[in-house]
Design a protein around this motif. Structure first.
Motif, PDB file in Angstrom:
ATOM      1  N   THR A  52       1.328  -1.389  -0.240  1.00  0.00           N
ATOM      2  CA  THR A  52      -0.094   0.003   0.373  1.00  0.00           C
ATOM      3  C   THR A  52       0.897   1.257   0.172  1.00  0.00           C
ATOM      4  OG1 THR A  52      -1.703  -1.313   0.574  1.00  0.00           O
ATOM      5  CG2 THR A  52      -1.940   1.095   1.558  1.00  0.00           C
ATOM      6  N   CYS A  54       0.444   5.766   0.179  1.00  0.00           N
ATOM      7  CA  CYS A  54       0.218   6.252   0.347  1.00  0.00           C
ATOM      8  C   CYS A  54      -0.127   8.049  -0.350  1.00  0.00           C
ATOM      9  CB  CYS A  54      -0.767   6.439   1.991  1.00  0.00           C
ATOM     10  SG  CYS A  54      -1.937   5.695   3.032  1.00  0.00           S
ATOM     11  N   CYS A  78      -4.302   4.204  -2.007  1.00  0.00           N
ATOM     12  CA  CYS A  78      -4.782   5.780  -1.164  1.00  0.00           C
ATOM     13  C   CYS A  78      -4.572   6.972  -1.436  1.00  0.00           C
ATOM     14  CB  CYS A  78      -4.380   5.496   0.330  1.00  0.00           C
ATOM     15  SG  CYS A  78      -5.579   6.054   1.698  1.00  0.00           S
ATOM     16  N   ARG A  96      -8.892   4.926  -3.181  1.00  0.00           N
ATOM     17  CA  ARG A  96      -9.144   5.242  -1.963  1.00  0.00           C
ATOM     18  C   ARG A  96      -8.556   6.759  -2.046  1.00  0.00           C
ATOM     19  NH1 ARG A  96      -7.225   0.509  -0.814  1.00  0.00           N
ATOM     20  NH2 ARG A  96      -5.639   2.045   0.641  1.00  0.00           N
ATOM     21  N   ARG A  98      -8.988   9.490   1.318  1.00  0.00           N
ATOM     22  CA  ARG A  98      -9.374   9.539   2.995  1.00  0.00           C
ATOM     23  C   ARG A  98      -9.228  11.847   2.824  1.00  0.00           C
ATOM     24  NH1 ARG A  98      -8.414   4.990   6.554  1.00  0.00           N
ATOM     25  NH2 ARG A  98      -9.288   6.953   7.244  1.00  0.00           N
ATOM     26  N   GLU A 125      -4.560   2.058   7.310  1.00  0.00           N
ATOM     27  CA  GLU A 125      -4.473   1.927   6.219  1.00  0.00           C
ATOM     28  C   GLU A 125      -3.346   0.901   6.006  1.00  0.00           C
ATOM     29  OE1 GLU A 125      -5.860   2.612   2.990  1.00  0.00           O
ATOM     30  OE2 GLU A 125      -7.705   3.761   4.237  1.00  0.00           O
TER      31      GLU A 125
END
Length: 195
Positions: A52, A54, A78, A96, A98, A125
């Motif tokens: 992942t 971010c 994300c 996604r 946030r 996350e």
């Protein structure tokens, strides 16, 4: 057009992540190397999930969608930004989004709140990589990522914004506080890119 970091930067970050995870976390979260096209080794999750990433910015984090689209095949992505209205372009692209609250001005209480929100988001996350953009989100995002235990932290500073164009004593005071924070954030990051 947004200058993009070469995939090798992310692969190097992922390699470092592999070493850190094996050294400091359980086997469930450790990464292993698997062969991909061109003979490069790239880590993938032991549980089969993509690592992942971010991508953190301010109200214009949607300007990073091109970068995210290029990385989408190899990473779970994300976006984390300050404008709740830009959720639509991300969800339309299958990514996604946030939201966190951050003031554009100098407000220590709201800045601490922004760091707390980012730490909470990163812990939920559980990214392997946090890549921050912009001046203020870059400082707070990199510090929050380290507090949250993110293994690889990258910051890109695309410019200095209003920080150095604000005249007078107020501008000098803000710079006096910001410069040591930027230095600290750069030191805790694995990589800082200046555009």
């Amino acid at each position: 057009p947004i200058p993009l970091l070469p995939n090798s930067v992310y692969h190097k970050a992922r390699s470092r992540h592999t070493v850190l995870r094996q050294r400091h976390t359980s086997a469930r979260l450790a990464l292993k190397s698997t062969s991909v096209r061109g003979g490069e080794d790239r880590p993938s999750g032991v549980d089969g999930r993509k690592p992942t990433v971010c991508v953190v910015g301010g109200p214009d984090v949607d300007a990073r969608q091109e970068l995210m689209q290029r990385l989408a095949g190899e990473f779970d992505l994300c976006a984390v930004g300050t404008d709740p209205a830009i959720v639509v372009p991300f969800t339309a692209g299958g990514q996604r989004y946030r939201h966190y609250r951050m003031s554009r001005g100098a407000n220590p209480l709201l800045d601490l709140y922004a760091v707390w929100q980012l730490v909470r988001i990163f812990r939920e996350e559980q990214p392997e990589v946090v890549h921050t953009f912009d001046t203020k989100p870059g400082v707070w995002g990199r510090l929050a990522a380290r507090i949250a235990g993110v293994p690889v932290v990258i910051g890109t500073l695309p410019g200095l914004g209003s920080l150095y164009s604000t005249p007078g004593w107020r501008g000098r005071l803000v710079r006096l506080a910001y410069q040591p924070l930027q230095t600290l954030a750069s030191r805790v990051a694995d990589l800082t890119v200046f555009q």
